[in-house]
Design a protein around this motif. Structure first.
Motif, PDB file in Angstrom:
ATOM      1  N   CYS A  63       0.834  -1.200   0.000  1.00 40.16           N
ATOM      2  CA  CYS A  63       0.000   0.000   0.000  1.00 40.16           C
ATOM      3  C   CYS A  63       0.867   1.247   0.000  1.00 40.16           C
ATOM      4  CB  CYS A  63      -0.894   0.004   1.245  1.00 40.16           C
ATOM      5  SG  CYS A  63      -1.998   1.423   1.356  1.00 40.16           S
ATOM      6  N   ASP A  64       0.505   2.200  -0.840  1.00 35.06           N
ATOM      7  CA  ASP A  64       1.041   3.554  -0.776  1.00 35.06           C
ATOM      8  C   ASP A  64       0.034   4.359   0.033  1.00 35.06           C
ATOM      9  OD1 ASP A  64       1.738   6.204  -1.128  1.00 35.06           O
ATOM     10  OD2 ASP A  64       2.083   6.044  -3.276  1.00 35.06           O
ATOM     11  N   ILE A  65       0.399   4.705   1.270  1.00 31.60           N
ATOM     12  CA  ILE A  65      -0.591   5.307   2.168  1.00 31.60           C
ATOM     13  C   ILE A  65      -1.018   6.699   1.731  1.00 31.60           C
ATOM     14  CG2 ILE A  65       0.092   3.936   4.164  1.00 31.60           C
ATOM     15  CD1 ILE A  65       1.560   6.474   5.214  1.00 31.60           C
ATOM     16  N   LEU A  88      -3.986   1.084  15.452  1.00 33.90           N
ATOM     17  CA  LEU A  88      -3.311   1.611  14.276  1.00 33.90           C
ATOM     18  C   LEU A  88      -2.079   2.369  14.743  1.00 33.90           C
ATOM     19  CD1 LEU A  88      -3.007   2.539  11.279  1.00 33.90           C
ATOM     20  CD2 LEU A  88      -4.559   4.436  11.857  1.00 33.90           C
ATOM     21  N   VAL A  89      -0.921   2.020  14.195  1.00 30.58           N
ATOM     22  CA  VAL A  89       0.314   2.737  14.508  1.00 30.58           C
ATOM     23  C   VAL A  89       0.884   3.271  13.195  1.00 30.58           C
ATOM     24  CG1 VAL A  89       2.567   2.684  15.624  1.00 30.58           C
ATOM     25  CG2 VAL A  89       0.747   1.165  16.430  1.00 30.58           C
ATOM     26  N   ASN A  90       0.880   4.575  13.044  1.00 35.07           N
ATOM     27  CA  ASN A  90       1.380   5.220  11.833  1.00 35.07           C
ATOM     28  C   ASN A  90       2.843   5.605  12.029  1.00 35.07           C
ATOM     29  OD1 ASN A  90      -0.721   5.409   9.809  1.00 35.07           O
ATOM     30  ND2 ASN A  90      -1.825   6.730  11.246  1.00 35.07           N
ATOM     31  N   VAL A  91       3.732   4.715  11.558  1.00 37.11           N
ATOM     32  CA  VAL A  91       5.157   4.999  11.636  1.00 37.11           C
ATOM     33  C   VAL A  91       5.670   5.590  10.322  1.00 37.11           C
ATOM     34  CG1 VAL A  91       7.445   4.050  12.118  1.00 37.11           C
ATOM     35  CG2 VAL A  91       5.437   3.065  13.235  1.00 37.11           C
ATOM     36  N   ALA A  92       5.073   5.192   9.218  1.00 34.62           N
ATOM     37  CA  ALA A  92       5.570   5.603   7.902  1.00 34.62           C
ATOM     38  C   ALA A  92       5.681   7.118   7.811  1.00 34.62           C
ATOM     39  CB  ALA A  92       4.639   5.084   6.808  1.00 34.62           C
ATOM     40  N   THR A 124      -5.108   6.523   6.591  1.00 33.08           N
ATOM     41  CA  THR A 124      -5.223   5.290   7.368  1.00 33.08           C
ATOM     42  C   THR A 124      -6.206   5.449   8.521  1.00 33.08           C
ATOM     43  OG1 THR A 124      -3.269   5.908   8.682  1.00 33.08           O
ATOM     44  CG2 THR A 124      -2.918   4.474   6.773  1.00 33.08           C
ATOM     45  N   MET A 125      -6.188   6.611   9.164  1.00 34.64           N
ATOM     46  CA  MET A 125      -7.140   6.838  10.257  1.00 34.64           C
ATOM     47  C   MET A 125      -8.570   6.840   9.740  1.00 34.64           C
ATOM     48  SD  MET A 125      -4.958   9.750  12.281  1.00 34.64           S
ATOM     49  CE  MET A 125      -6.124   9.993  13.611  1.00 34.64           C
ATOM     50  N   GLN A 126      -8.777   7.488   8.621  1.00 32.22           N
ATOM     51  CA  GLN A 126     -10.120   7.530   8.044  1.00 32.22           C
ATOM     52  C   GLN A 126     -10.613   6.130   7.692  1.00 32.22           C
ATOM     53  OE1 GLN A 126     -10.777   9.269   4.028  1.00 32.22           O
ATOM     54  NE2 GLN A 126     -12.089  10.753   5.086  1.00 32.22           N
ATOM     55  N   ALA A 127      -9.684   5.245   7.306  1.00 31.71           N
ATOM     56  CA  ALA A 127     -10.066   3.895   6.898  1.00 31.71           C
ATOM     57  C   ALA A 127     -10.397   2.987   8.084  1.00 31.71           C
ATOM     58  CB  ALA A 127      -8.956   3.271   6.062  1.00 31.71           C
TER      59      ALA A 127
END
Length: 263
Positions: A63-65, A88-92, A124-127
């Motif tokens: 996935c390309d976020i 959900l952990v957003n590291v990218a 990602t949060m919205q998803a």
């Protein structure tokens, strides 16, 4: 202390190396099931293999976020496999141009880092949030940065993107809080690793005519604890904010910087 993360489904972006790898394996050691998300599957697979060796289920999804439609598809696949996403952990993220003033930064450079560091997390949060809201349970941990708390000369684009992520985090925290969901931000300072040594320290060393090791020591002297953070320091903060130990904490920025942002 049992953090209660065993069998939780944790979706992690940017898990291939550095902080992302450390965060992923920290959750695996807690017994969490993993959805590892990124563009380079070959780079992520060794992390997934190591996680599986710890006895947990780990899947790897491309996935390309920054692309909302790809995030929607990825999330659907994750739900098909595990049935839910608990954390959900957003590291990218990226560093953007280093050593450039704001007026030297190009529009493309600015837009690219904002797209990755802000829009990617928004997507990602919205998803995942609708499912969390339906279950009235969930944790979101965004990995920001202390340059989004104090600003930094020569890092305008990066700093702007991390300031923006703080606003996204706090607004989502207010909106999702009534549904039982915590949304927080871990803000690492300088973190030892290839990017820190080969980009940040190398840039300072070149400008000042010193060695990379001397540049590292100069950075350490900026911090109250006189040491640079490690990937594991960041991973531990993510575990804390993803667990119910921090159940009454939301909308905060947690600096992991040895005491720089507060000075």
């Amino acid at each position: 202390m049992d953090l209660g993360l065993k069998d939780k489904v944790v979706l992690i972006t940017g898990p291939a190396k550095g902080m992302g790898s450390a965060v992923s394996l920290a959750f695996a050691r807690e017994g969490a099931r993993l959805v590892l998300v990124g563009r380079d599957l070959a780079a992520i697979e060794p992390v997934a293999t190591e996680a599986r060796a710890l006895g947990v289920d780990a899947i790897v999804l491309a996935c390309d976020i920054t692309r909302g439609e790809q995030v929607a598809t990825m999330t659907r696949h994750a739900l098909e496999h595990f049935g839910r996403v608990d954390v959900l952990v957003n590291v990218a993220g990226g560093s953007g141009p280093i050593g450039k003033t704001g007026w030297e930064t190009t529009q493309d450079e600015f837009e690219q880092i904002v797209q990755l560091n802000m829009t990617g997390c928004f997507n990602t949060m919205q998803a995942v949030l609708p499912g969390m809201i339906e279950r009235r349970s969930g944790k979101v941990v965004n990995v920001g940065g202390t340059f989004g708390m104090r600003g930094r000369a020569g890092r305008m684009a990066y700093s702007a993107s991390k300031w923006g992520l703080r606003g996204i985090t706090k607004s989502f925290a207010l909106e999702a809080g009534p549904h039982g969901i915590n949304v927080n931000c871990v803000a690492p300072g300088m973190v030892d690793g290839p990017r820190f040594r080969e980009k940040v320290c190398a840039n300072m060393a070149q400008k000042l005519g010193i060695s990379v090791e001397e540049a590292m020591e100069r950075h350490a002297q900026d911090y109250a604890l006189r040491r640079v953070s490690t990937d594991q320091d960041v991973a531990n903060a993510c575990l804390f904010l993803a667990s119910d130990v921090s159940r009454q904490i939301t909308g905060v920025d947690l600096p992991v910087d040895g005491g720089w942002a507060m000075l």
